[in-house]
Design an enzyme around this catalytic site. Structure first.
Site, short mmCIF file in Angstrom:
data_model
loop_
_atom_site.label_atom_id
_atom_site.label_comp_id
_atom_site.label_asym_id
_atom_site.label_seq_id
_atom_site.Cartn_x
_atom_site.Cartn_y
_atom_site.Cartn_z
N GLU A 1 0.89 -1.17 0.00
CA GLU A 1 0.00 0.00 0.00
C GLU A 1 0.92 1.21 0.00
OE1 GLU A 1 -3.28 0.22 -0.02
OE2 GLU A 1 -3.82 -1.88 0.25
N CYS B 1 -2.34 9.54 1.95
CA CYS B 1 -1.98 8.78 0.75
C CYS B 1 -2.99 9.02 -0.36
CB CYS B 1 -1.87 7.30 1.07
SG CYS B 1 -3.30 6.64 1.93
P1 NDP Z 1 7.90 5.36 4.81
O1 NDP Z 1 7.98 4.59 3.55
O2 NDP Z 1 8.97 6.31 5.15
O3 NDP Z 1 7.79 4.35 6.06
C1 NDP Z 1 6.77 3.37 6.14
C2 NDP Z 1 7.20 2.34 7.17
O4 NDP Z 1 8.31 1.60 6.67
C3 NDP Z 1 7.66 2.95 8.49
O5 NDP Z 1 7.28 2.15 9.58
C4 NDP Z 1 9.16 2.95 8.31
O6 NDP Z 1 9.86 3.00 9.52
C5 NDP Z 1 9.35 1.61 7.63
N1 NDP Z 1 10.64 1.44 6.94
C6 NDP Z 1 11.54 2.39 6.57
N2 NDP Z 1 12.58 1.81 5.93
C7 NDP Z 1 12.33 0.47 5.90
C8 NDP Z 1 13.02 -0.66 5.37
N3 NDP Z 1 14.19 -0.54 4.74
N4 NDP Z 1 12.47 -1.88 5.51
C9 NDP Z 1 11.27 -2.03 6.14
N5 NDP Z 1 10.57 -1.00 6.67
C10 NDP Z 1 11.09 0.24 6.55
O7 NDP Z 1 6.47 6.07 4.79
P2 NDP Z 1 5.87 7.10 5.82
O8 NDP Z 1 5.82 6.49 7.18
O9 NDP Z 1 6.57 8.40 5.66
O10 NDP Z 1 4.37 7.21 5.31
C11 NDP Z 1 3.98 8.05 4.29
C12 NDP Z 1 3.84 7.28 2.99
O11 NDP Z 1 2.91 6.24 3.16
C13 NDP Z 1 3.30 8.15 1.86
O12 NDP Z 1 3.99 7.86 0.68
C14 NDP Z 1 1.85 7.69 1.78
O13 NDP Z 1 1.28 7.93 0.51
C15 NDP Z 1 1.97 6.25 2.11
N6 NDP Z 1 0.69 5.72 2.58
C16 NDP Z 1 -0.02 4.87 1.78
C17 NDP Z 1 -1.27 4.40 2.17
C18 NDP Z 1 -2.07 3.48 1.30
O14 NDP Z 1 -3.10 2.97 1.76
N7 NDP Z 1 -1.68 3.22 0.06
C19 NDP Z 1 -1.87 4.83 3.43
C20 NDP Z 1 -1.05 5.72 4.20
C21 NDP Z 1 0.19 6.13 3.77
P3 NDP Z 1 10.32 4.45 10.10
O15 NDP Z 1 9.16 5.37 10.01
O16 NDP Z 1 10.62 4.12 11.49
O17 NDP Z 1 11.45 4.87 9.25
#
Ligand code: NDP
Length: 495
Positions: free
Chosen positions: A240, A274
């Site tokens: 997602e 998102c």
């Molecule tokens: P990120 O991609 O920065 O992070 C998402 C999650 O992945 C966090 O828990 C993050 O940890 C973790 N993460 C980071 N690096 C890694 C890795 N190498 N391996 C595994 N996990 C990792 O997204 P955001 O948290 O900034 O969220 C915003 C984004 O999410 C936007 O692009 C938005 O559009 C999308 N989104 C999509 C939705 C949908 O339904 N399609 C719904 C809501 C949001 P940490 O934060 O601790 O770095």
């Protein structure tokens, strides 16, 4: 707990984006800690799976009640950690509860065993299909909807019979811990839902662990890293990811309602949604009237702390992205009718409405994740659809039109489209939610969201020997010629 890494800090702080104060301190779980949590989840998996649909539904209902009773505290925590207004946080919680209830109530009907009809050649078999849990599911969640979004995976994975290890975003860790604590009160016997805390490394460790599936919600860039990590074990993934959603306004649309939806869709949650509206395509006949309505409605709206309707930008680094997009749009001939570069005040961004922005500028092609709208005039709805679809993303879309709403929506390449309302499809429990292209694949919510956390298991039982025994070396030439005649009847009379 032993740490594999020597120099990495073993705890991290969560800061309020509005004030900068520390609102929580949590352990940074390393690879060993993550593996231990996944081992515990495997230990609990048989108990949870064999509890059956009815007992799981009862426990999930209890969890729902725990969340409901604690919703003020949970909303306070969401507000403190990621900054959105408390009332928006409560709305998010309500939506998550609706989906949780639906998942618990419908899992058996969607996933339970059912008989299916065989083909003519295989009539001697009774056939059954059922959807089985993977065992342990890892869920990685973002901070922008720290209750709704992870629960969209967790509720459905649990209802399907999986145990879950959840890695919340480091910006909303306390919310993840709160949800797991509430779950432990509803299900105290075994660690059915656990939280591992930390940054990207912790999430990466979860991807490498022995989970049966990863439910990832986050940015497209991180999604690619998750996919690569999961490839090592061939772990299936739900993706997602981000979006660049558009709202279309046709010539006969209710302009006041369309402006209201564009404003809420673009600016609520400080644009950090998102499915947020980032682009608006308006029929030329109503472009001026729509803009006037939009500007009138936007003027009253301010970002700020406390009771302001728009909170801070949660991630400091996102401010640079928002600044670059506005800067690039204006440098290339765009105009800011409200906001603009001056809109960025510390951690807050005031509503910004841009027009005359070239279609290949960053503000139109990349996810901005800030309270900005790019409004563009189009000559026809064909042009609007073409521009909406000319994007790597395909998460959602909104159409405002009186007569041709469905026809326009049908041509949009996205996981969902809402007509005459913003994002309704994401809030309706029976509908699937997900994206295409750079917005990801797989679905949460509805029957598809339940099946997403299962694998299909087919079973046959031979009821009597077939007169046409095919899969045996005793098959005779007579049977071969009977099959040959039959195949002409079954498949050769078309056209
Ligand atoms: P990120 O991609 O920065 O992070 C998402 C999650 O992945 C966090 O828990 C993050 O940890 C973790 N993460 C980071 N690096 C890694 C890795 N190498 N391996 C595994 N996990 C990792 O997204 P955001 O948290 O900034 O969220 C915003 C984004 O999410 C936007 O692009 C938005 O559009 C999308 N989104 C999509 C939705 C949908 O339904 N399609 C719904 C809501 C949001 P940490 O934060 O601790 O770095």
């Amino acid at each position: 707990m032993t740490s594999l890494t020597v120099d990495r800090p073993t705890t991290f702080d969560v800061h309020s984006p509005a004030t900068g104060t520390v609102v929580g301190t949590y352990p940074s779980h390393d690879e060993l800690a993550v593996e231990a949590a996944v081992d515990r989840a495997h230990g609990a998996a048989t108990w949870w799976r064999t509890a059956g649909f009815a007992e799981r539904a009862r426990r999930l209902d209890r969890w729902r009640a725990e969340i409901t009773r604690g919703r003020d505290e949970l909303a306070d925590l969401v507000h403190a950690e990621m900054g959105k207004p408390r009332s928006d946080a409560k709305l998010e919680i309500v939506m998550a509860l609706e989906h949780l209830k639906w998942a618990a109530r419908h899992a058996e009907k969607v996933l339970g065993p059912r008989s299916v009809t065989p083909s003519l050649l295989t009539l001697n078999h009774a056939c059954r299909v059922e959807y089985r849990p993977f065992g342990v599911v890892g869920v990685i969640g973002p901070w922008n909807y720290p209750v709704f979004t992870p629960l969209s995976s967790i509720s459905f994975a649990l209802a399907a019979g999986n145990t879950v290890v959840f890695k919340p975003s480091e910006y909303s860790t306390g919310v993840g811990v709160w949800l797991a604590d509430a779950f432990a009160r509803a299900v105290p016997e075994h660690p059915v839902l656990q939280v591992v805390t930390g940054g990207g490394d912790t999430g990466a460790a979860l991807c490498r662990s022995r989970v049966g599936k990863i439910g990832f919600t986050g940015s497209t860039e991180t999604g690619k890293r998750v996919l690569a990590a999961c490839a090592q074990r061939l772990t299936p993934v739900l993706m997602e990811c981000g979006g660049k959603d558009a709202l279309i306004v046709d010539a006969d649309a209710d302009l006041r309602a369309a402006a209201d939806a564009a404003l809420w869709g673009g600016m609520s949650n400080a644009g950090q949604t998102c499915l947020g509206v980032e682009r608006v395509y308006v029929h030329t006949d109503v472009y001026d009237a729509f803009l006037t309505e939009l500007l009138d409605q936007t003027r009253e709206l301010r970002a700020g702390s406390g009771d302001a309707k728009i909170g801070p930008i949660t991630m400091p680094k996102q401010l640079e992205v928002i600044r670059r997009h506005i800067d690039d749009a204006i440098a290339r001939g765009g105009r800011a009718l409200l906001g603009g570069l001056d809109a960025i005040e510390g951690q807050f961004v005031q509503p910004t409405i841009l027009v005359d922005v070239p279609e290949d500028s960053a503000a139109v092609t990349e996810e901005t994740f800030g309270p900005t709208l790019v409004v563009t005039r189009v000559a026809t709805m064909d042009e609007a659809v073409e521009r909406v679809n000319d994007s790597d993303y395909g998460l959602g879309a909104t159409v405002f039109a009186r007569r041709h709403g469905q026809a326009i929506a049908d041509r949009i390449e996205s996981g969902g489209t809402s007509i005459n309302a913003f994002v309704a499809h994401a809030t309706i429990p029976t509908l699937p939610l997900g994206g295409v292209g750079a917005s990801g694949f797989g679905r949460v919510h509805g029957p598809d969201g339940l099946r997403e956390f299962t694998y299909a298991k087919a079973t046959t039982r031979q009821r009597f020997p077939s007169p046409l025994a095919l899969t045996t070396f005793t098959r005779s030439a007579a049977i071969d010629s009977a099959v040959d005649r039959l195949v002409s009847v079954l498949h050769g009379r078309i056209g």
